[in-house]
Design an enzyme around this catalytic site. Structure first.
Site, PDB file in Angstrom:
ATOM      1  N   ASN A  25       2.321   8.389   5.158  1.00  0.00           N
ATOM      2  CA  ASN A  25       4.518   7.636   5.539  1.00  0.00           C
ATOM      3  C   ASN A  25       4.571   9.443   4.956  1.00  0.00           C
ATOM      4  OD1 ASN A  25       3.860   5.673   7.808  1.00  0.00           O
ATOM      5  ND2 ASN A  25       2.232   5.157   6.238  1.00  0.00           N
ATOM      6  N   HIS A 111       6.224  -3.388  -4.696  1.00  0.00           N
ATOM      7  CA  HIS A 111       6.923  -3.933  -6.125  1.00  0.00           C
ATOM      8  C   HIS A 111       8.040  -4.346  -5.312  1.00  0.00           C
ATOM      9  CE1 HIS A 111       8.598  -4.602  -9.559  1.00  0.00           C
ATOM     10  NE2 HIS A 111      10.043  -4.201  -8.385  1.00  0.00           N
ATOM     11  N   LEU A 113      10.854  -6.668  -4.880  1.00  0.00           N
ATOM     12  CA  LEU A 113      12.751  -6.120  -5.342  1.00  0.00           C
ATOM     13  C   LEU A 113      13.321  -7.310  -5.660  1.00  0.00           C
ATOM     14  CD1 LEU A 113      12.889  -2.486  -3.323  1.00  0.00           C
ATOM     15  CD2 LEU A 113      12.155  -2.689  -6.368  1.00  0.00           C
ATOM     16  N   HIS A 137       6.255  -1.837   7.076  1.00  0.00           N
ATOM     17  CA  HIS A 137       5.419  -3.366   6.914  1.00  0.00           C
ATOM     18  C   HIS A 137       4.233  -3.115   8.048  1.00  0.00           C
ATOM     19  CE1 HIS A 137       3.552  -6.421   4.893  1.00  0.00           C
ATOM     20  NE2 HIS A 137       4.606  -7.295   6.663  1.00  0.00           N
TER      21      HIS A 137
HETATM   22  N1  LIG Z   1      13.360  -7.115  -1.556  1.00  0.00           N
HETATM   23  C1  LIG Z   1      12.451  -6.725  -1.622  1.00  0.00           C
HETATM   24  N2  LIG Z   1      11.581  -6.335  -1.738  1.00  0.00           N
HETATM   25  C2  LIG Z   1      10.318  -5.073  -0.299  1.00  0.00           C
HETATM   26  C3  LIG Z   1      10.295  -5.480   0.879  1.00  0.00           C
HETATM   27  C4  LIG Z   1      11.538  -6.454   1.063  1.00  0.00           C
HETATM   28  O1  LIG Z   1      11.177  -6.844   2.282  1.00  0.00           O
HETATM   29  N3  LIG Z   1      12.675  -6.918   0.655  1.00  0.00           N
HETATM   30  N4  LIG Z   1       9.560  -4.994   1.105  1.00  0.00           N
HETATM   31  C5  LIG Z   1       8.322  -4.533   0.013  1.00  0.00           C
HETATM   32  C6  LIG Z   1       6.793  -4.084   1.123  1.00  0.00           C
HETATM   33  N5  LIG Z   1       5.852  -5.017   0.917  1.00  0.00           N
HETATM   34  C7  LIG Z   1       5.418  -5.089   2.280  1.00  0.00           C
HETATM   35  O2  LIG Z   1       6.389  -4.683   3.027  1.00  0.00           O
HETATM   36  C8  LIG Z   1       5.578  -5.439  -0.270  1.00  0.00           C
HETATM   37  C9  LIG Z   1       4.892  -4.522  -0.961  1.00  0.00           C
HETATM   38  C10 LIG Z   1       4.194  -5.600  -2.689  1.00  0.00           C
HETATM   39  C11 LIG Z   1       4.597  -6.904  -2.200  1.00  0.00           C
HETATM   40  C12 LIG Z   1       4.226  -7.405  -3.354  1.00  0.00           C
HETATM   41  O3  LIG Z   1       3.475  -8.759  -3.191  1.00  0.00           O
HETATM   42  N6  LIG Z   1       3.919  -7.095  -5.040  1.00  0.00           N
HETATM   43  C13 LIG Z   1       3.811  -7.275  -6.091  1.00  0.00           C
HETATM   44  C14 LIG Z   1       2.803  -6.311  -7.036  1.00  0.00           C
HETATM   45  C15 LIG Z   1       2.139  -6.132  -6.124  1.00  0.00           C
HETATM   46  C16 LIG Z   1       1.146  -4.879  -6.726  1.00  0.00           C
HETATM   47  O4  LIG Z   1       1.599  -4.617  -7.692  1.00  0.00           O
HETATM   48  O5  LIG Z   1       0.358  -4.835  -6.176  1.00  0.00           O
HETATM   49  C17 LIG Z   1       4.586  -7.514  -6.927  1.00  0.00           C
HETATM   50  O6  LIG Z   1       6.070  -6.546  -6.400  1.00  0.00           O
HETATM   51  O7  LIG Z   1       4.797  -8.342  -7.898  1.00  0.00           O
HETATM   52  C18 LIG Z   1       5.125  -7.719  -1.038  1.00  0.00           C
HETATM   53  C19 LIG Z   1       5.373  -6.805   0.223  1.00  0.00           C
HETATM   54  C20 LIG Z   1       8.358  -4.150  -0.990  1.00  0.00           C
HETATM   55  N7  LIG Z   1       9.629  -4.296  -1.533  1.00  0.00           N
HETATM   56  N1  GAR Z   2       3.624  -4.401   2.615  1.00  0.00           N
HETATM   57  C1  GAR Z   2       3.654  -2.601   2.682  1.00  0.00           C
HETATM   58  C2  GAR Z   2       2.495  -2.526   3.208  1.00  0.00           C
HETATM   59  O1  GAR Z   2       1.264  -3.199   3.047  1.00  0.00           O
HETATM   60  N2  GAR Z   2       2.522  -0.720   3.231  1.00  0.00           N
HETATM   61  C3  GAR Z   2       1.862  -0.028   3.626  1.00  0.00           C
HETATM   62  O2  GAR Z   2       1.162   0.479   2.577  1.00  0.00           O
HETATM   63  C4  GAR Z   2       0.760   1.510   3.437  1.00  0.00           C
HETATM   64  C5  GAR Z   2       1.314   3.013   2.450  1.00  0.00           C
HETATM   65  O3  GAR Z   2       0.143   4.143   2.622  1.00  0.00           O
HETATM   66  P1  GAR Z   2       0.383   5.544   1.987  1.00  0.00           P
HETATM   67  O4  GAR Z   2       0.602   5.548   0.675  1.00  0.00           O
HETATM   68  O5  GAR Z   2      -0.954   5.920   2.906  1.00  0.00           O
HETATM   69  O6  GAR Z   2       1.877   6.423   3.344  1.00  0.00           O
HETATM   70  C6  GAR Z   2       1.123   1.772   4.452  1.00  0.00           C
HETATM   71  O7  GAR Z   2      -0.632   1.425   5.327  1.00  0.00           O
HETATM   72  C7  GAR Z   2       1.920   0.558   4.537  1.00  0.00           C
HETATM   73  O8  GAR Z   2       1.920   0.186   6.034  1.00  0.00           O
END
Ligand SMILES: Nc1nc2c(c(=O)[nH]1)N[C@@H](CN(C=O)c1ccc(C(=O)N[C@@H](CCC(=O)O)C(=O)O)cc1)CN2
Ligand code: GAR
Length: 225
Positions: A25, A111, A113, A137
């Site tokens: 992406n 991660h 945030l 997402h």
């Molecule tokens: N405050 C926010 N932070 C993040 C958002 C958001 O909408 N508000 N979006 C996420 C992206 N995401 C889904 O779209 C997402 C990514 C990761 C996790 C998660 O559970 N992460 C764990 C660690 C997982 C790992 O390291 O593999 C964690 O952070 O402890 C949930 C949703 C990005 N941040």
């Molecule tokens: N919750 C967030 C999440 O799942 N994000 C997902 O991580 C991938 C990143 O791909 P990329 O590193 O090839 O861009 C994407 O498929 C995106 O939807």
């Protein structure tokens, strides 16, 4: 219009991209800036929480190369005894601010945030709370918040609970994946699809809407104050 205002009017928009993985992406955004699909914009920083993220290599080998940054949570906590995950988030926000972004795009940033991350960005940016922070997402609003959204959607389809899924780009708020949607696309799940089939279909749409959403938000944005 003053010269400085005219300069600000025409100034390139500065994009910061946060990644954790392959960066396909990110590549779509790099290509969109290069082709002016996103006009008058430049990616000024790619930041990852994972050193091995291939997206960092994409940035480094881009022409011209894109500055990169990296900071892993575990590495930070080991190097800063007594510091917390929130302190890490603040450190990441300060790194992002140094690039003076007009927009921040989370493109596979895995991660969660803290609110402090957002507040540091808003307080440090000339755009304040108007600084757009977007996230990609792979689900429809409110459907599968959090990690592994696509896998959970696939399992729900196989269980007969859903017929389709979707992808969205939304604004980032403290509540994960609950920010206002900017672009939403439904994605068909076909009988006989493997998870890989669905992932390929979703990724193709992701690469389009991350560009569409970034362009749309920047078009609506005025010059930096
Ligand atoms: N405050 C926010 N932070 C993040 C958002 C958001 O909408 N508000 N979006 C996420 C992206 N995401 C889904 O779209 C997402 C990514 C990761 C996790 C998660 O559970 N992460 C764990 C660690 C997982 C790992 O390291 O593999 C964690 O952070 O402890 C949930 C949703 C990005 N941040
Ligand atoms: N919750 C967030 C999440 O799942 N994000 C997902 O991580 C991938 C990143 O791909 P990329 O590193 O090839 O861009 C994407 O498929 C995106 O939807």
């Amino acid at each position: 219009m003053s010269t400085s205002q005219a300069a600000r009017e025409g100034a390139e928009k500065r994009i910061v991209v946060l990644i954790s993985g392959s960066g396909t992406n990110l590549q779509a955004l790099i290509d969109a800036c290069a082709s002016s699909s996103i006009p008058n914009a430049r990616i000024v920083l790619v930041f990852s929480n994972r050193k091995a993220a291939y997206g960092l290599e994409r940035a480094r080998t881009s022409q011209p190369p894109i500055p990169t940054g990296y900071l892993a949570l575990v590495t930070y906590l080991k190097a800063n005894p007594g510091k917390t995950r929130v302190d890490y988030d603040v450190a990441v926000a300060k790194s992002v601010l140094e690039a003076k972004p007009d927009i921040v795009v989370l493109a596979g940033w895995m991660h969660i945030l803290s609110a402090e991350f957002l507040e540091v960005l808003y307080e440090g940016s000339p755009r304040g709370r108007d600084l757009p922070i977007l996230n990609l997402h792979p689900a429809l609003p409110g459907a599968f918040d959090g990690a592994n959204a696509l896998g959970r959607a696939y399992d729900a389809f196989k269980a007969g609970e859903i017929k389709n899924t979707g992808v969205m780009v939304h604004r980032v708020v403290p509540e994960v994946d609950r920010g206002e949607p900017v672009v939403v696309r439904e994605v068909e799940i076909k009988e006989g699809d493997s998870l890989e089939d669905l992932e390929a279909r979703v990724h193709e749409i992701e690469h389009r809407i991350i560009v569409e959403a970034t362009r749309q938000v920047l078009e609506q944005q005025g010059p930096a104050p």
